[in-house]
Design a protein around this motif. Structure first.
Motif, PDB file in Angstrom:
ATOM      1  N   VAL A 250       0.933  -1.267   0.030  1.00 49.99           N
ATOM      2  CA  VAL A 250      -0.121   0.218  -0.104  1.00 49.99           C
ATOM      3  C   VAL A 250       0.923   1.446  -0.080  1.00 49.99           C
ATOM      4  O   VAL A 250       1.545   1.403   0.980  1.00 49.99           O
ATOM      5  N   SER A 251       0.945   2.000  -1.134  1.00 53.23           N
ATOM      6  CA  SER A 251       1.632   3.125  -1.172  1.00 53.23           C
ATOM      7  C   SER A 251       0.951   4.631  -0.400  1.00 53.23           C
ATOM      8  O   SER A 251       1.675   5.294   0.264  1.00 53.23           O
ATOM      9  N   THR A 278      -3.803   3.142  -2.963  1.00 54.25           N
ATOM     10  CA  THR A 278      -2.967   3.061  -4.263  1.00 54.25           C
ATOM     11  C   THR A 278      -1.806   2.138  -4.201  1.00 54.25           C
ATOM     12  O   THR A 278      -1.247   2.298  -3.227  1.00 54.25           O
ATOM     13  N   LEU A 279      -1.640   1.318  -4.856  1.00 52.21           N
ATOM     14  CA  LEU A 279      -0.744   0.240  -5.054  1.00 52.21           C
ATOM     15  C   LEU A 279       0.312   0.350  -6.104  1.00 52.21           C
ATOM     16  O   LEU A 279      -0.145   0.870  -7.327  1.00 52.21           O
ATOM     17  N   PRO A 280       1.371   0.244  -6.148  1.00 48.80           N
ATOM     18  CA  PRO A 280       2.526   0.563  -7.052  1.00 48.80           C
ATOM     19  C   PRO A 280       2.638  -0.869  -8.112  1.00 48.80           C
ATOM     20  O   PRO A 280       3.677  -1.407  -8.085  1.00 48.80           O
ATOM     21  N   ILE A 281       1.581  -1.052  -8.947  1.00 46.03           N
ATOM     22  CA  ILE A 281       1.663  -1.987  -9.632  1.00 46.03           C
ATOM     23  C   ILE A 281       0.591  -1.586 -10.749  1.00 46.03           C
ATOM     24  O   ILE A 281      -0.536  -1.045 -10.655  1.00 46.03           O
ATOM     25  N   GLY A 282       0.786  -1.882 -12.030  1.00 45.88           N
ATOM     26  CA  GLY A 282      -0.004  -1.446 -13.111  1.00 45.88           C
ATOM     27  C   GLY A 282       0.084  -2.143 -14.230  1.00 45.88           C
ATOM     28  O   GLY A 282       0.579  -3.361 -14.302  1.00 45.88           O
ATOM     29  N   ILE A 307     -10.262  -3.828  -7.447  1.00 47.01           N
ATOM     30  CA  ILE A 307      -9.756  -2.769  -8.003  1.00 47.01           C
ATOM     31  C   ILE A 307     -10.851  -1.820  -8.674  1.00 47.01           C
ATOM     32  O   ILE A 307     -12.154  -2.380  -9.160  1.00 47.01           O
ATOM     33  N   ILE A 308     -10.647  -0.702  -8.361  1.00 48.55           N
ATOM     34  CA  ILE A 308     -11.459   0.561  -8.686  1.00 48.55           C
ATOM     35  C   ILE A 308     -11.119   1.315  -9.807  1.00 48.55           C
ATOM     36  O   ILE A 308      -9.740   1.603  -9.875  1.00 48.55           O
ATOM     37  N   GLY A 309     -11.926   1.968 -10.752  1.00 52.72           N
ATOM     38  CA  GLY A 309     -11.109   2.929 -11.655  1.00 52.72           C
ATOM     39  C   GLY A 309     -10.552   2.165 -12.714  1.00 52.72           C
ATOM     40  O   GLY A 309     -10.272   0.827 -12.806  1.00 52.72           O
ATOM     41  N   ASN A 310      -9.814   2.747 -13.742  1.00 52.44           N
ATOM     42  CA  ASN A 310      -8.791   2.175 -14.737  1.00 52.44           C
ATOM     43  C   ASN A 310      -7.760   1.860 -14.042  1.00 52.44           C
ATOM     44  O   ASN A 310      -7.090   2.743 -13.418  1.00 52.44           O
ATOM     45  N   VAL A 311      -7.110   0.900 -14.438  1.00 52.59           N
ATOM     46  CA  VAL A 311      -5.698   0.624 -14.215  1.00 52.59           C
ATOM     47  C   VAL A 311      -4.596   1.368 -14.705  1.00 52.59           C
ATOM     48  O   VAL A 311      -4.962   1.649 -16.067  1.00 52.59           O
ATOM     49  N   CYS A 312      -3.773   1.930 -14.023  1.00 53.26           N
ATOM     50  CA  CYS A 312      -3.045   3.010 -14.672  1.00 53.26           C
ATOM     51  C   CYS A 312      -1.718   2.281 -14.947  1.00 53.26           C
ATOM     52  O   CYS A 312      -1.540   1.039 -14.804  1.00 53.26           O
ATOM     53  N   MET A 313      -0.682   3.046 -15.630  1.00 55.02           N
ATOM     54  CA  MET A 313       0.615   2.340 -16.356  1.00 55.02           C
ATOM     55  C   MET A 313       1.251   1.751 -15.053  1.00 55.02           C
ATOM     56  O   MET A 313       1.876   0.676 -14.902  1.00 55.02           O
ATOM     57  N   ASP A 314       1.387   2.480 -13.970  1.00 57.23           N
ATOM     58  CA  ASP A 314       2.241   2.014 -12.626  1.00 57.23           C
ATOM     59  C   ASP A 314       1.455   1.857 -11.621  1.00 57.23           C
ATOM     60  O   ASP A 314       2.164   1.672 -10.531  1.00 57.23           O
ATOM     61  N   MET A 315       0.203   1.882 -11.479  1.00 55.70           N
ATOM     62  CA  MET A 315      -0.533   2.066 -10.356  1.00 55.70           C
ATOM     63  C   MET A 315      -2.015   1.336 -10.448  1.00 55.70           C
ATOM     64  O   MET A 315      -2.679   1.494 -11.661  1.00 55.70           O
ATOM     65  N   ILE A 316      -2.558   0.855  -9.491  1.00 49.20           N
ATOM     66  CA  ILE A 316      -3.858   0.546  -9.479  1.00 49.20           C
ATOM     67  C   ILE A 316      -4.405   1.063  -8.259  1.00 49.20           C
ATOM     68  O   ILE A 316      -3.806   1.340  -7.233  1.00 49.20           O
TER      69      ILE A 316
END
Length: 369
Positions: A250-251, A278-282, A307-316
């Motif tokens: 957990v970031s 927010t987690l450091p994985i995407g 998981i909520i919202g859109n997966v980001c490049m480096d975060m979920i």
């Protein structure tokens, strides 16, 4: 829960050994075992897995491409390595590293024979792939005489095995189709044996085939996904142990009010007071965008966090409302207690895809008690 500090893929080699021994228990003592380590050993660590399998006594390893086999040889692997999908431009390299190619078409057979003769090899081991219904790679049943015509009087190569691949070995509704494939392969083998004057060993069964069609184990079986802890059915999965455990941390935690949005394109809007993490994985780490918006969940302190919202490049971002957690806590994406098969199913895909998608930037940690 321990703090791992960053996104990490733990590779449990004791789980690999457990799976290997379980699968070996399903075949005859005289049947050879081939461990499939292509695609970085299904997204884990190809060299570490290959070395473990070699130490356990596996008879063969298999990779998809020549460069995978080269990496294993340069890492000290001595076990015979079958290259399932070699290309002509790599044939010289293949021979230099003592890899064994699949001959799957007239073009490949002709080109490899030319290379072997030019390099003056004798009885170089090759494996002939026959298509019995998967319709992906392989010679046809009526190509046996063609193969023999091209090998007549040739000493540069020698057929050490013939093989095929079941199309639906995990599907009980396709049993008749699978049995027809086995019958077809048996017929091909008999015909080739008579023309060759000797008997190459045969292999056809994948993981599900080992479990569902043991009568067709022939002289060798091949296992890929089963070695990594998945058997294509819940009953078999319960007997296996996932090798890969994907963890992150957990970031940051956020308090979200009603009607606030989270992430790109405001894909998630809160219907009440929420806590998000927010987690450091995407998706650059292998968690595709198909897992966003309540498809897929992680485990935090033993509880599911969607998981909520859109997966980001480096975060979920995940919903941790009602979950006791703090920044820095460990998060399980998939692994022993929450399988990759379950994670993948949430986005209507399969464990193979999520396992092999984990990118090289994710830190690998070997666990080998």
């Amino acid at each position: 829960m321990a703090n791992i500090g960053e996104t990490t893929l733990e590779i449990d080699l004791s789980a690999l050994e457990h799976n290997y021994r379980y699968l070996k228990s399903k075949i005859s003592d005289s049947t050879k075992f081939l461990g499939v380590v292509k695609a970085f050993a299904y997204g884990s660590d190809m060299v570490a897995v290959a070395k473990k399998l070699e130490s356990l006594g596996t008879d063969y390893l298999a990779v998809a491409y020549v460069k995978e086999g080269v990496l294993l040889r340069e890492s000290g692997i001595k076990t015979p390595i079958l290259v399932l999908h070699p290309q002509p431009m790599n044939f010289e390299l293949l021979i230099y590293y003592h890899l064994e190619p699949s001959m799957y078409s007239p073009r490949i057979l002709k080109r490899f024979l030319e290379t072997a003769e030019r390099l003056q090899t004798t009885d170089y081991p090759v494996h002939i792939k026959f298509n019995t219904g998967l319709n992906r790679l392989g010679f046809w049943e009526n190509d046996v005489e063609y193969i023999m015509q091209h090998l007549e009087g040739k000493t540069a190569i020698k057929i050490v095995s013939i093989f095929s691949h079941l199309a639906a070995s995990e599907d009980s509704k396709e049993k008749a189709f699978s049995l027809n494939q086995i019958e077809c392969f048996t017929k091909i083998a008999k015909s080739l044996d008579q023309l060759l004057g000797y008997k190459p060993f045969r292999h056809m069964l994948n993981t599900s085939g080992i479990l569902n069609y043991p009568e067709a184990q022939f002289e060798m079986v091949r296992s890929g996904i089963g070695l990594y802890g998945y058997g294509n059915s819940a009953a078999i999965d319960a007997q296996l142990k996932p090798v890969a455990n994907l963890k992150t941390v957990v970031s940051q935690l956020h308090k979200i009010e009603p009607n606030e949005s989270v992430g790109y394109n405001r894909a998630f809007t809160s219907d009440g007071y929420k806590t998000t993490a927010t987690l450091p994985i995407g998706h650059a780490d292998g968690i595709g965008r198909q897992y966003g918006n309540m498809k897929g969940s992680v485990s935090i302190n033993g509880k599911p966090a969607p998981i909520i919202g859109n997966v980001c490049m480096d975060m979920i971002m995940v919903d941790v409302t009602g979950i006791e957690c703090k920044e820095g806590d460990e998060v399980l994406v998939f692994g022993a207690s929450s399988s990759a098969e379950q994670f993948a199913a949430s986005a209507k895909t399969i464990s193979y895809e999520i396992l092999t998608a984990i990118s090289s930037r994710v830190k690998r940690v070997l666990i080998d008690p």
